[in-house]
Each structure stands twice: as structure tokens, then as C-alpha cells.
Motif scaffolding. Structure first.
Motif, short mmCIF file in Angstrom:
data_model
loop_
_atom_site.label_atom_id
_atom_site.label_comp_id
_atom_site.label_asym_id
_atom_site.label_seq_id
_atom_site.Cartn_x
_atom_site.Cartn_y
_atom_site.Cartn_z
N ALA A 48 0.84 -1.21 0.00
CA ALA A 48 0.00 0.00 0.00
C ALA A 48 0.87 1.25 0.00
N ARG A 49 1.95 1.24 0.79
CA ARG A 49 2.86 2.40 0.83
C ARG A 49 3.54 2.60 -0.52
N LYS A 50 3.98 1.49 -1.13
CA LYS A 50 4.64 1.59 -2.44
C LYS A 50 3.68 2.12 -3.50
N ASN A 51 2.43 1.62 -3.49
CA ASN A 51 1.44 2.12 -4.45
C ASN A 51 1.16 3.60 -4.23
N ASN A 52 1.10 4.02 -2.96
CA ASN A 52 0.85 5.43 -2.64
C ASN A 52 2.01 6.29 -3.13
N ILE A 53 3.24 5.83 -2.87
CA ILE A 53 4.43 6.60 -3.30
C ILE A 53 4.48 6.65 -4.82
N ASP A 54 4.20 5.51 -5.49
CA ASP A 54 4.24 5.48 -6.95
C ASP A 54 3.19 6.41 -7.56
N SER A 55 2.00 6.41 -6.95
CA SER A 55 0.96 7.30 -7.49
C SER A 55 1.35 8.76 -7.27
N ASN A 56 1.94 9.07 -6.09
CA ASN A 56 2.41 10.44 -5.86
C ASN A 56 3.53 10.79 -6.82
N ARG A 57 4.42 9.82 -7.08
CA ARG A 57 5.54 10.07 -7.98
C ARG A 57 5.05 10.33 -9.40
N THR A 58 4.07 9.57 -9.85
CA THR A 58 3.56 9.81 -11.20
C THR A 58 2.87 11.16 -11.30
#
Length: 198
Positions: A48-58
């Protein structure tokens, strides 16, 4: 049949301990099961943290790309504006150069030998000829007017004498100006503090 009011159980201490440990195991869960659940929970949290960071990064990358695109467009506009300003400055410099050349040409124009009247350049503008106005006044096309008692030939000699005297001590050009209160012609130098009336 009579039921006793309080039944009496024959349990040993060992049975009590086994019952307590079973209750604890049931309450807390088995150690392997507990570790397995912890690992699954940890993996879910990390995903969940990785998905959140990836979405913020995109999102940040998309905003950064937009900002860079806008900056490049503005940079191109600034570059066009600078080129336009440079062209204007170059045309102004060419115009100033042409005017300077024209003023040098008019400054060094030699009078015709056939001309009966002597030409003296105005000492203030150094471009237009002086002409006698009334008995003791001189005027120029540049708009200046001053009083002097000498005739045109004598005035030219006086101007040349002032310039020669000043050039003996200083390399800067002499400035001529009209004193408004007396309407007389004066010379001065900003470098060597030379000051004199003509």
C-alpha cells in the motif's frame, strides 16, 4: 433423582494448566499462524505504501513535465523577444553611426572657393553655420543666439585661439555654452577646469 446443588469436579492441577495453555493459545493464536499473519500484514502495508508513493511520484512527474513544458515555451518566447530587442538595438546603433558619420561630414565640409561669404561653424552644436544678426548678435540654425562685438572673421580667430590655448594643457574637447543672463559665449572644460569667455 436428586441433582446436587454444586457439582464437584475431579480435576488435577495438570489438567488446569493444560486448560489455561489451551485458552491462551486460542486467545493469542498459534505462534506460526501469528508470524504468518504478521508477515501478510507487513506485506500489505508495504504494498500500500509503495502504491501510494508510486501514485504520488507519477503525479509529481506529470506536474514536473508540465512545468518544464511551460518553462520551455516561456524560454522560447523570451528568446524571440531578446532577438527582437537585439535587432532594434542594432538598427539604433546603425542609425547613430550614420548620424555620426553625417555630422562628421558636415563638420569637415570645406567652403567653396567661389563663396564670397566666410562660413564659421557654430561653436555650441558644431554642425550648422553661424550667421550675423543685427550689429553684435550671432544666431545659428540649432537655435542658439549670443552677443559678441567682433565680426565673423575675428570671432573665428578668437574661437581658434581659445581652442589652441586649451589644447596646450588638456587633451579633452572644449565645451562652448551661452550664459543666459548675459547672452555671452563662454568656454569650459570638465576635466581641467578651464573656463573663459570668448
Amino acid at each position: 433423582m436428586e441433582c446436587p446443588s454444586s457439582p464437584v469436579y475431579q480435576t488435577s492441577v495438570e489438567q488446569k494448566r493444560q486448560a489455561q495453555s489451551a485458552a491462551k493459545r486460542r486467545h493469542l493464536g498459534m505462534p506460526k499462524l501469528r508470524e504468518m499473519l504478521r508477515d501478510k500484514c507487513r506485506i500489505r502495508i508495504m504494498d500500500a505504501r509503495k502504491n501510494n508513493i508510486d501514485s504520488n511520484r507519477t503525479l509529481q512527474l506529470a506536474e514536473l513535465k508540465e512545468l518544464l513544458r511551460l518553462e520551455l515555451i516561456e524560454f522560447d518566447h523570451d528568446l524571440e523577444l531578446e532577438m527582437h530587442i537585439l535587432q532594434e538595438l542594432l538598427s539604433d546603433v546603425n542609425e547613430w553611426y550614420a548620424l555620426g558619420e553625417q555630422s562628421l561630414e558636415t563638420l569637415y565640409v570645406e567652403p567653396d572657393a567661389s563663396a564670397t561669404e566666410q562660413i564659421v561653424l557654430c561653436p555650441v552644436c558644431q554642425m550648422k553655420p553661424l550667421s550675423k544678426f543685427k550689429s553684435s548678435s550671432y544666431i545659428c540654425e540649432c537655435g542658439i543666439k549670443f552677443e559678441h562685438s567682433a565680426d565673423l572673421k575675428r570671432l573665428e580667430q578668437l574661437l581658434q585661439k581659445q581652442i589652441t590655448t586649451h589644447e596646450m594643457n588638456c587633451t579633452q574637447a572644449l565645451c562652448f555654452f551661452i550664459e543666459p543672463s548675459t547672452n555671452a559665449l563662454y568656454t569650459m572644460c570638465g576635466t581641467c577646469d578651464y573656463f573663459s569667455s570668448v
